[in-house]
Write a protein that holds these residues in place. Structure first.
Motif, PDB file in Angstrom:
ATOM      1  N   PRO A 131      42.010  50.109  47.741  1.00  0.00           N
ATOM      2  CA  PRO A 131      40.775  49.609  47.104  1.00  0.00           C
ATOM      3  C   PRO A 131      39.692  49.276  48.124  1.00  0.00           C
ATOM      4  N   ARG A 132      40.086  48.716  49.271  1.00  0.00           N
ATOM      5  CA  ARG A 132      39.087  48.404  50.292  1.00  0.00           C
ATOM      6  C   ARG A 132      38.482  49.672  50.874  1.00  0.00           C
TER       7      ARG A 132
ATOM      8  N   ARG B 264      35.899  51.091  48.466  1.00  0.00           N
ATOM      9  CA  ARG B 264      34.642  50.337  48.486  1.00  0.00           C
ATOM     10  C   ARG B 264      33.846  50.640  49.750  1.00  0.00           C
TER      11      ARG B 264
ATOM     12  N   THR C 240      33.498  56.365  44.154  1.00  0.00           N
ATOM     13  CA  THR C 240      33.585  55.860  42.789  1.00  0.00           C
ATOM     14  C   THR C 240      33.893  57.013  41.851  1.00  0.00           C
TER      15      THR C 240
ATOM     16  N   ALA D  72      36.970  58.563  43.471  1.00  0.00           N
ATOM     17  CA  ALA D  72      37.908  57.457  43.640  1.00  0.00           C
ATOM     18  C   ALA D  72      39.223  57.749  42.914  1.00  0.00           C
TER      19      ALA D  72
ATOM     20  N   THR E 156      42.883  58.168  44.730  1.00  0.00           N
ATOM     21  CA  THR E 156      43.998  57.321  44.290  1.00  0.00           C
ATOM     22  C   THR E 156      45.190  58.164  43.879  1.00  0.00           C
TER      23      THR E 156
ATOM     24  N   GLU F 148      40.033  52.188  32.794  1.00  0.00           N
ATOM     25  CA  GLU F 148      39.398  52.727  33.993  1.00  0.00           C
ATOM     26  C   GLU F 148      38.419  51.698  34.537  1.00  0.00           C
ATOM     27  N   GLY F 149      37.984  51.931  35.752  1.00  0.00           N
ATOM     28  CA  GLY F 149      36.997  51.049  36.356  1.00  0.00           C
ATOM     29  C   GLY F 149      37.629  49.998  37.248  1.00  0.00           C
ATOM     30  N   ASP F 150      36.775  49.236  37.916  1.00  0.00           N
ATOM     31  CA  ASP F 150      37.176  48.208  38.865  1.00  0.00           C
ATOM     32  C   ASP F 150      37.309  46.879  38.144  1.00  0.00           C
ATOM     33  N   PRO F 151      38.498  46.259  38.142  1.00  0.00           N
ATOM     34  CA  PRO F 151      38.642  44.966  37.462  1.00  0.00           C
ATOM     35  C   PRO F 151      37.649  43.926  37.967  1.00  0.00           C
ATOM     36  N   ALA F 152      37.337  43.983  39.262  1.00  0.00           N
ATOM     37  CA  ALA F 152      36.436  42.982  39.833  1.00  0.00           C
ATOM     38  C   ALA F 152      35.029  43.067  39.262  1.00  0.00           C
ATOM     39  N   ALA F 153      34.705  44.176  38.579  1.00  0.00           N
ATOM     40  CA  ALA F 153      33.387  44.312  37.965  1.00  0.00           C
ATOM     41  C   ALA F 153      33.289  43.548  36.645  1.00  0.00           C
TER      42      ALA F 153
END
Length: 466
Positions: free
Chosen positions: A49-50, A53, A58, A62, A66, A241-246
């Motif tokens: 993940p790092r 980023r 993306t 991405a 993965t 899908e997508g980044d949980p942190a978003a």
């Protein structure tokens, strides 16, 4: 001369400049991940993940990085056998960067929808750029041989026959070390069909599961942000899908990423009736904080207080990020500073081999060997003794491992409970009405192939008056 065109000297044909291979960022990220795991023993689920980023990858790029990185790490044993069949050198004799690139190419050829010509050409270009011209020609020859057959056609060639060596057959077919195959077969009572289903599930990409910490976020809030309501845990949602942190609730610490089985075993501890007060809870080995975050939220709703402890300062720091009201300390759970019989509920998520999380930690199957078991099981016994000492009579202990290995689960619990004489084993399944298929009891077992979760073991123990 007048009326005639003057002819000059013919110019030599223009030489075409050699084309530099285009840098393929997704494949380069996957390649760098493989190199970091091999060279630095990096944790793929923390590093990738790092990397994504930092490199600005993306969407489809991405997702491709993965799939290539995680998929290749899962399939190493199978892919090495196929490379060996297509090469004049054993895989261990190849230059490590070349071998990692070949593994990446084999995964694309045999386990993705990438067209064979694209998989070969992209991998050869990667090798040319990152390893060298000579190795790129070697890679081209090996991968073209690999491309002659599908994975289903290769497996009977490179795997032992099941009738002659069942463990070896399953190990190569599903890319697991032999010792793990043996352990999983034992945990499933020798059921070959179930073992095959479990091994296959270990190689599937898991769902990203979120937890809405009660009183701080709701599942409806996560659904509104793009997640889907989960099947079992009342606080869980799946993120397709997508980044949980978003997601704002995750970014603000009101929600987090936590496997559904991990949520349920923590909730089971909170559901057991206790006699007397119910105000002091303990998470004995809390890092990195998933269960502590949920327990902290439930405790706050009930007027209880959680103390979360971990022996590693960096893991205790992660716990602090997951909790709001709990006290977090750095302490050795086997030699705690707190008084004996001080807590009403104790969670012990014991350090273990992690065989239950092989989907999420793809390289974990190659990181440990069976030689790690004696040290781990000795630590698990000491921690369970400490947990039993920390809970008061009438209180309850949850012993949890993210491993189904019998030596880390049933053997530890029955050994400690049998020696002490003041622990009553409860039927854990009674406190998990959301799930079936948990086994015969009194323990509860979650499985990837049955529940779509990590493989997780739960024992609930009430301390009786001695």
């Amino acid at each position: 001369m007048t009326g005639q065109r003057r002819r000059g000297r013919a110019r030599p044909p223009r030489q075409a400049e050699p084309r530099r291979p285009v840098r393929d960022e997704a494949r380069n990220a996957a390649f760098d991940l493989l190199r970091a795991v091999r060279e630095r023993d990096a944790y793929a689920n923390l590093l990738l993940p790092r990397m994504l980023r930092e490199r600005g990858l993306t969407g489809r790029d991405a997702a491709l990085a993965t799939e290539l990185g995680y998929g290749t790490l899962r399939g190493l044993l199978t892919y090495d056998r196929i490379i060996a069949a297509c090469s004049d050198r054993a895989p261990e004799r190849l230059d490590p960067p070349l071998l990692d690139a070949l593994r990446l190419g084999v995964h694309q050829l045999l386990a993705t929808r990438i067209p064979p010509h694209a998989a070969v050409s992209a991998t050869v270009a990667l090798v040319r750029r990152r390893v060298g011209e000579g190795p790129s020609r070697y890679a081209n020859a090996v991968l073209r041989r690999v491309a002659h057959r599908s994975l289903e056609e290769w497996l009977p060639i490179v795997a032992p026959a099941a009738e002659e060596d069942l463990v070896g057959h399953l190990a190569v077919t599903h890319s697991h070390p032999r010792w793990i195959v043996t352990a999983l077969l034992d945990a499933l009572g020798g059921d070959r069909a179930e073992a095959e289903a479990l091994l296959a599930a270990d190689n599937e990409r898991p769902l990203v599961t979120l937890v809405a910490r009660p009183g701080r976020a709701t599942v409806d809030e996560l659904v509104a942000a793009g997640a889907e309501r989960a099947r079992r845990s009342p606080y869980a949602a799946y993120l397709p899908e997508g980044d949980p942190a978003a997601i704002p609730a995750v970014a603000e610490g009101r929600a987090g990423v936590q496997d559904e089985a991990s949520q349920l075993v923590a909730l089971a501890l909170t559901r057991v009736p206790v006699t007397g007060p119910d105000a002091r809870w303990l998470d004995l080995a809390a890092g990195p904080g998933g269960k502590a975050g949920l327990l902290d939220a439930v405790a706050a709703q009930r007027g209880a207080r959680l103390l979360a402890s971990d022996v590693q300062p960096h893991r205790a720091a992660l716990v602090r990020q997951a909790v709001r009201d709990a006290a977090v300390v750095v302490a050795d759970g086997t030699a705690p500073a707190w008084r004996e019989a001080a807590f009403d509920r104790v969670m012990l998520d014991a350090p273990c081999t992690g065989l239950g999380a092989l989907r999420r930690r793809p390289e974990a199957r190659w990181r440990r060997g069976p030689e790690s078991l004696p040290e781990l099981t000795a630590l698990q016994r000491r921690l369970l003794e400490a947990a039993a000492d920390a809970v008061r009579p009438g209180g309850v202990v949850a012993y949890v491992t993210c491993s189904p290995h019998l030596a880390e689960t049933v053997v530890v619990v029955e050994d400690v409970a049998g020696r002490r004489g003041d622990l009553e084993t409860l039927d854990a399944r009674e406190y998990l009405p959301e799930a079936d298929g948990l086994g015969d009891g009194p323990y509860a077992r979650f499985w990837p192939h049955r529940h779509g979760t990590d493989a997780m073991f739960l024992a609930l123990l009430r301390r009786t008056a001695s």
